[in-house]
Write an enzyme that holds these catalytic residues in place. Structure first.
Site, PDB file in Angstrom:
ATOM      1  N   SER A   1      13.355  10.572   5.111  1.00 38.60           N
ATOM      2  CA  SER A   1      12.279  11.503   5.477  1.00 38.60           C
ATOM      3  C   SER A   1      12.927  12.841   5.812  1.00 38.60           C
ATOM      4  CB  SER A   1      11.547  10.976   6.715  1.00 38.60           C
ATOM      5  OG  SER A   1      10.760  11.998   7.297  1.00 38.60           O
TER       6      SER A   1
ATOM      7  N   ILE B   1       3.279  13.295   3.344  1.00 37.49           N
ATOM      8  CA  ILE B   1       2.620  12.627   2.216  1.00 37.49           C
ATOM      9  C   ILE B   1       1.334  11.984   2.735  1.00 37.49           C
ATOM     10  CG2 ILE B   1       2.869  10.876   0.400  1.00 37.49           C
ATOM     11  CD1 ILE B   1       4.921  13.257   0.222  1.00 37.49           C
TER      12      ILE B   1
ATOM     13  N   ASN C   1       9.795 -10.189   6.135  1.00 39.56           N
ATOM     14  CA  ASN C   1      10.014  -9.130   7.114  1.00 39.56           C
ATOM     15  C   ASN C   1      11.338  -8.451   6.773  1.00 39.56           C
ATOM     16  OD1 ASN C   1      10.513  -7.514   9.283  1.00 39.56           O
ATOM     17  ND2 ASN C   1      10.560  -9.161  10.807  1.00 39.56           N
TER      18      ASN C   1
ATOM     19  N   ARG D   1       0.861  -1.193   0.000  1.00 42.88           N
ATOM     20  CA  ARG D   1       0.000   0.000   0.000  1.00 42.88           C
ATOM     21  C   ARG D   1       0.901   1.249   0.000  1.00 42.88           C
ATOM     22  NH1 ARG D   1      -1.504  -0.373   6.442  1.00 42.88           N
ATOM     23  NH2 ARG D   1       0.240   0.933   7.121  1.00 42.88           N
TER      24      ARG D   1
ATOM     25  N   TYR E   1      12.258   7.348  15.016  1.00 43.33           N
ATOM     26  CA  TYR E   1      12.017   7.433  13.564  1.00 43.33           C
ATOM     27  C   TYR E   1      13.041   8.358  12.902  1.00 43.33           C
ATOM     28  CZ  TYR E   1       9.208   8.160   9.285  1.00 43.33           C
ATOM     29  OH  TYR E   1       8.756   8.232   7.986  1.00 43.33           O
TER      30      TYR E   1
ATOM     31  N   ALA F   1      16.026   9.173  13.951  1.00 47.08           N
ATOM     32  CA  ALA F   1      17.357   8.548  13.961  1.00 47.08           C
ATOM     33  C   ALA F   1      17.460   7.498  12.854  1.00 47.08           C
ATOM     34  CB  ALA F   1      17.624   7.911  15.331  1.00 47.08           C
TER      35      ALA F   1
HETATM   36  P1  NAI Z   1       2.430   2.888   5.050  1.00 41.37           P
HETATM   37  O1  NAI Z   1       2.347   2.561   6.496  1.00 41.37           O
HETATM   38  O2  NAI Z   1       1.192   3.287   4.336  1.00 41.37           O
HETATM   39  O3  NAI Z   1       3.075   1.653   4.247  1.00 41.37           O
HETATM   40  C1  NAI Z   1       4.198   0.974   4.720  1.00 41.37           C
HETATM   41  C2  NAI Z   1       4.204  -0.444   4.158  1.00 41.37           C
HETATM   42  O4  NAI Z   1       5.353  -1.134   4.685  1.00 41.37           O
HETATM   43  C3  NAI Z   1       2.972  -1.258   4.571  1.00 41.37           C
HETATM   44  O5  NAI Z   1       2.481  -1.976   3.459  1.00 41.37           O
HETATM   45  C4  NAI Z   1       3.523  -2.181   5.659  1.00 41.37           C
HETATM   46  O6  NAI Z   1       2.804  -3.402   5.799  1.00 41.37           O
HETATM   47  C5  NAI Z   1       4.937  -2.415   5.153  1.00 41.37           C
HETATM   48  N1  NAI Z   1       5.840  -2.873   6.209  1.00 41.37           N
HETATM   49  C6  NAI Z   1       5.878  -2.455   7.511  1.00 41.37           C
HETATM   50  N2  NAI Z   1       6.800  -3.148   8.178  1.00 41.37           N
HETATM   51  C7  NAI Z   1       7.390  -4.007   7.289  1.00 41.37           C
HETATM   52  C8  NAI Z   1       8.414  -4.970   7.388  1.00 41.37           C
HETATM   53  N3  NAI Z   1       9.026  -5.230   8.557  1.00 41.37           N
HETATM   54  N4  NAI Z   1       8.760  -5.667   6.270  1.00 41.37           N
HETATM   55  C9  NAI Z   1       8.140  -5.443   5.099  1.00 41.37           C
HETATM   56  N5  NAI Z   1       7.154  -4.528   4.949  1.00 41.37           N
HETATM   57  C10 NAI Z   1       6.785  -3.820   6.036  1.00 41.37           C
HETATM   58  O7  NAI Z   1       3.574   3.988   4.929  1.00 41.37           O
HETATM   59  P2  NAI Z   1       3.908   5.033   3.753  1.00 41.37           P
HETATM   60  O8  NAI Z   1       3.394   6.352   4.153  1.00 41.37           O
HETATM   61  O9  NAI Z   1       3.546   4.478   2.436  1.00 41.37           O
HETATM   62  O10 NAI Z   1       5.498   5.111   3.921  1.00 41.37           O
HETATM   63  C11 NAI Z   1       6.405   4.401   3.074  1.00 41.37           C
HETATM   64  C12 NAI Z   1       7.818   4.828   3.431  1.00 41.37           C
HETATM   65  O11 NAI Z   1       7.946   6.247   3.261  1.00 41.37           O
HETATM   66  C13 NAI Z   1       8.205   4.555   4.887  1.00 41.37           C
HETATM   67  O12 NAI Z   1       9.575   4.186   4.947  1.00 41.37           O
HETATM   68  C14 NAI Z   1       7.997   5.881   5.559  1.00 41.37           C
HETATM   69  O13 NAI Z   1       8.784   6.031   6.707  1.00 41.37           O
HETATM   70  C15 NAI Z   1       8.423   6.825   4.456  1.00 41.37           C
HETATM   71  N6  NAI Z   1       7.914   8.186   4.600  1.00 41.37           N
HETATM   72  C16 NAI Z   1       6.561   8.444   4.602  1.00 41.37           C
HETATM   73  C17 NAI Z   1       6.098   9.736   4.751  1.00 41.37           C
HETATM   74  C18 NAI Z   1       4.646  10.085   4.752  1.00 41.37           C
HETATM   75  O14 NAI Z   1       4.334  11.272   4.968  1.00 41.37           O
HETATM   76  N7  NAI Z   1       3.735   9.154   4.521  1.00 41.37           N
HETATM   77  C19 NAI Z   1       7.033  10.855   4.917  1.00 41.37           C
HETATM   78  C20 NAI Z   1       8.414  10.479   4.888  1.00 41.37           C
HETATM   79  C21 NAI Z   1       8.822   9.184   4.727  1.00 41.37           C
END
Ligand code: NAI
Length: 246
Positions: A142, A188, A63, A15, A155, A157
């Site tokens: 980020s 985002i 994972n 997602r 986060y 760090a």
């Molecule tokens: P989200 O929570 O919607 O999606 C994260 C995905 O990673 C999920 O499908 C989840 O199941 C998967 N996931 C979690 N732990 C996992 C693991 N141990 N192994 C494999 N998959 C795992 O998050 P989003 O917003 O799409 O974020 C994606 C990336 O962008 C992340 O690294 C987040 O820190 C980074 N980010 C997001 C921002 C935002 O504003 N949404 C801003 C800056 C960075």
């Protein structure tokens, strides 16, 4: 087609931003292998949406924080697809709280999923990319990793660590034809940021010069640039996608 005959592995792409990156790379002809923690209906829907774009797409349960699992899934992707050209380290979690209230578990979980995962996957793909003398590695940092943020020290760090890892890997692997870059998104709109209470979200919006949250597709556009030959002389960089917030 910017990525015809290429294969990408994207972590945590069931997602959100990862899913948008999968769709974007696929729209340029790239075959997609993606991981997530479980094979849910949402993950299967993502896989089907990507496949609708006319490329092969496979979803793997893995994972990203686990060193062995990261290596196993990369090995399986090579068996299934024959080769690998692009790694997108996207998987990430938050466990937000003030430093004094933060448990050891909250610290360890965030560092493991957000930072150690990036090491795990770079470690797993590097021998493959070195042999073919080519490869693009993109990791999701980020702006919090650049600036810090109250309530997100774990986060922040982890995301700052990704920047240092990216710059070091770019220096180590450049001579082998491997480019390593990071993206630093700001606010985002995704499931991750939807967890933030609405009043706090509204406050963030006021601080963003472009006056809105970014879309996952706007992050994916930058990932496409970094993955493709359009960025053939770009390595060791952190590209902010933040509407001028930081
Ligand atoms: P989200 O929570 O919607 O999606 C994260 C995905 O990673 C999920 O499908 C989840 O199941 C998967 N996931 C979690 N732990 C996992 C693991 N141990 N192994 C494999 N998959 C795992 O998050 P989003 O917003 O799409 O974020 C994606 C990336 O962008 C992340 O690294 C987040 O820190 C980074 N980010 C997001 C921002 C935002 O504003 N949404 C801003 C800056 C960075």
């Amino acid at each position: 087609m910017l990525l015809e005959n290429k294969v990408a592995i994207i972590t945590g792409a069931g997602r959100g931003i990862g899913k948008s990156i999968a769709l974007k790379l696929a729209s340029e002809g790239c075959a997609i292998a993606f991981t997530d923690v479980a094979l849910t209906d949402e993950v299967e829907k993502t896989r089907q949406e990507v496949e609708t774009l006319g490329v092969v797409c496979k979803a793997y349960v893995s994972n990203a924080a686990d060193f062995e699992q990261a290596h196993q899934v990369v090995e399986q992707v090579i068996k299934d697809f024959g080769h690998l050209d692009i790694l997108v380290n996207n998987a990430g979690i938050t466990r937000d709280t003030l430093l004094l209230r933060m448990t050891e578990q909250q610290w360890d979980d965030v560092i493991a999923v957000n930072l150690k995962s990036v090491f795990n996957f770079i470690h797993a793909v590097t021998p493959i990319f070195m042999r073919q003398h080519a490869g693009s590695i993109i990791s999701m940092s980020s702006i919090v990793g650049l600036q810090g943020n109250a309530g997100q020290s774990n986060y922040a760090a982890s995301k700052a660590g990704i920047i240092a890892l990216t710059k070091s890997a770019a220096k180590e692997l450049g001579a082998r034809g491997i480019r390593v870059n990071a993206i630093a998104p700001g606010f985002i709109v995704s499931d991750m940021t939807n967890q933030i209470p609405e009043d706090i979200r509204n406050e963030y919006m006021k601080q963003i010069p472009l006056r809105r949250g970014g879309t996952t597709e706007e992050v994916a556009n930058v990932a496409l640039f970094l993955a493709s030959d359009l960025a053939s002389y770009v390595s060791g960089q952190v590209i902010q996608v933040d509407g001028a917030l930081a």
